[in-house]
Design a protein around this motif. Structure first.
Motif, short mmCIF file in Angstrom:
data_model
loop_
_atom_site.label_atom_id
_atom_site.label_comp_id
_atom_site.label_asym_id
_atom_site.label_seq_id
_atom_site.Cartn_x
_atom_site.Cartn_y
_atom_site.Cartn_z
N ASP A 84 68.85 12.27 7.41
CA ASP A 84 69.06 11.37 6.29
C ASP A 84 67.93 10.33 6.23
OD1 ASP A 84 71.61 8.86 5.64
OD2 ASP A 84 70.21 9.83 4.27
N ALA A 85 67.08 10.41 5.20
CA ALA A 85 65.92 9.51 5.11
C ALA A 85 66.31 8.03 5.14
CB ALA A 85 65.11 9.83 3.86
N PRO A 86 67.34 7.58 4.39
CA PRO A 86 67.68 6.16 4.45
C PRO A 86 68.08 5.70 5.86
CG PRO A 86 68.64 7.13 2.50
CD PRO A 86 68.08 8.27 3.32
N GLN A 114 59.16 2.41 15.39
CA GLN A 114 59.18 2.20 13.94
C GLN A 114 58.41 3.27 13.19
OE1 GLN A 114 57.57 -1.78 13.46
NE2 GLN A 114 59.52 -2.44 12.64
N LYS A 115 57.19 3.49 13.59
CA LYS A 115 56.32 4.43 12.90
C LYS A 115 56.93 5.84 12.87
CE LYS A 115 51.43 5.38 12.77
NZ LYS A 115 50.17 5.18 13.49
N GLN A 116 57.46 6.27 13.99
CA GLN A 116 58.08 7.59 14.06
C GLN A 116 59.31 7.69 13.16
OE1 GLN A 116 58.53 7.35 18.32
NE2 GLN A 116 57.01 8.97 18.65
N CYS A 117 60.06 6.62 13.03
CA CYS A 117 61.23 6.62 12.15
C CYS A 117 60.80 6.82 10.70
CB CYS A 117 62.01 5.31 12.28
SG CYS A 117 62.87 5.13 13.86
N TRP A 118 59.75 6.12 10.28
CA TRP A 118 59.31 6.24 8.89
C TRP A 118 58.67 7.60 8.64
CZ3 TRP A 118 57.68 0.71 9.97
CH2 TRP A 118 58.76 -0.15 9.75
N GLU A 119 58.00 8.15 9.64
CA GLU A 119 57.46 9.50 9.51
C GLU A 119 58.60 10.51 9.34
OE1 GLU A 119 53.30 9.03 12.04
OE2 GLU A 119 55.13 9.61 13.10
N LYS A 120 59.66 10.34 10.12
CA LYS A 120 60.83 11.23 10.01
C LYS A 120 61.49 11.09 8.64
CE LYS A 120 61.36 13.40 13.94
NZ LYS A 120 61.38 14.85 14.00
N ALA A 121 61.58 9.86 8.14
CA ALA A 121 62.17 9.65 6.81
C ALA A 121 61.38 10.42 5.75
CB ALA A 121 62.19 8.16 6.47
N LEU A 122 60.06 10.41 5.88
CA LEU A 122 59.21 11.10 4.90
C LEU A 122 59.25 12.61 5.06
CD1 LEU A 122 56.34 8.51 4.90
CD2 LEU A 122 57.88 9.05 2.99
N GLU A 123 59.54 13.09 6.26
CA GLU A 123 59.74 14.52 6.43
C GLU A 123 61.00 14.97 5.69
OE1 GLU A 123 59.76 15.40 10.62
OE2 GLU A 123 57.69 14.73 10.87
N CYS A 124 62.01 14.09 5.67
CA CYS A 124 63.26 14.39 4.97
C CYS A 124 63.11 14.26 3.46
CB CYS A 124 64.36 13.44 5.42
SG CYS A 124 64.78 13.54 7.15
N THR A 125 62.49 13.17 3.03
CA THR A 125 62.35 12.85 1.61
C THR A 125 60.91 12.41 1.37
OG1 THR A 125 64.65 12.11 1.60
CG2 THR A 125 63.31 11.49 -0.30
N PRO A 126 60.03 13.35 0.98
CA PRO A 126 58.60 13.06 0.86
C PRO A 126 58.22 11.97 -0.14
CG PRO A 126 58.97 15.42 0.90
CD PRO A 126 60.31 14.77 0.78
N HIS A 175 59.96 9.04 -0.60
CA HIS A 175 60.71 7.83 -0.28
C HIS A 175 59.76 6.63 -0.26
CE1 HIS A 175 63.48 5.09 1.65
NE2 HIS A 175 64.43 6.00 1.52
N ALA A 176 59.82 5.81 -1.30
CA ALA A 176 58.84 4.74 -1.51
C ALA A 176 58.79 3.72 -0.37
CB ALA A 176 59.12 4.03 -2.83
N SER A 177 59.94 3.25 0.09
CA SER A 177 59.89 2.22 1.13
C SER A 177 59.37 2.77 2.45
CB SER A 177 61.26 1.54 1.31
OG SER A 177 62.20 2.40 1.86
N ALA A 178 59.63 4.05 2.73
CA ALA A 178 59.09 4.65 3.95
C ALA A 178 57.56 4.71 3.87
CB ALA A 178 59.68 6.04 4.17
N TRP A 179 57.02 5.08 2.71
CA TRP A 179 55.56 5.09 2.53
C TRP A 179 54.98 3.69 2.67
CZ3 TRP A 179 52.69 8.98 3.35
CH2 TRP A 179 53.05 10.27 2.97
N CYS A 180 55.64 2.73 2.07
CA CYS A 180 55.17 1.34 2.14
C CYS A 180 55.14 0.86 3.58
CB CYS A 180 56.06 0.45 1.28
SG CYS A 180 55.55 -1.27 1.25
N ASN A 181 56.24 1.07 4.30
CA ASN A 181 56.33 0.63 5.69
C ASN A 181 55.30 1.34 6.57
OD1 ASN A 181 58.46 -1.15 5.18
ND2 ASN A 181 59.99 0.43 5.51
N LEU A 182 55.10 2.62 6.34
CA LEU A 182 54.12 3.37 7.12
C LEU A 182 52.71 2.86 6.83
CD1 LEU A 182 53.93 5.69 9.16
CD2 LEU A 182 53.64 7.25 7.23
#
Length: 80
Positions: A22-24, A44-56, A58-65
């Motif tokens: 679940d990306a969120p 942190q970085k790995q969490c946002w990378e995983k979020a983007l693997e789930c939902t390519p 996902h705006a906030s994941a890209w921003c945080n990364l």
């Protein structure tokens, strides 16, 4: 004189098995500084990378990364 710790202590948060894809949930775990999923520790970085693997898209994941200087998503390296 009192010594000041040089490393911050970050509480460990854990995702449950049903949240693993679940990306969120990955983004929220990253916002909390990272944590444990099925016994594996993610920063942190790995969490946002995983979020983007789930939902390519996902705006906030890209921003945080991007704030962290970029990362690798699905074997592709992205800079900020």
């Amino acid at each position: 004189a009192q010594q000041v710790p040089t490393r911050a202590i970050v509480p460990q948060f854990e995702l449950r098995w049903w949240q693993m894809m679940d990306a969120p949930s990955w983004v929220n775990l990253g916002v909390k500084g990272g944590g444990t999923v099925s016994g594996a520790i993610y920063n942190q970085k790995q969490c946002w990378e995983k979020a983007l693997e789930c939902t390519p898209d996902h705006a906030s994941a890209w921003c945080n990364l991007g704030v962290l200087g970029g990362g690798t998503v699905n074997d592709t390296i992205y800079s900020q």
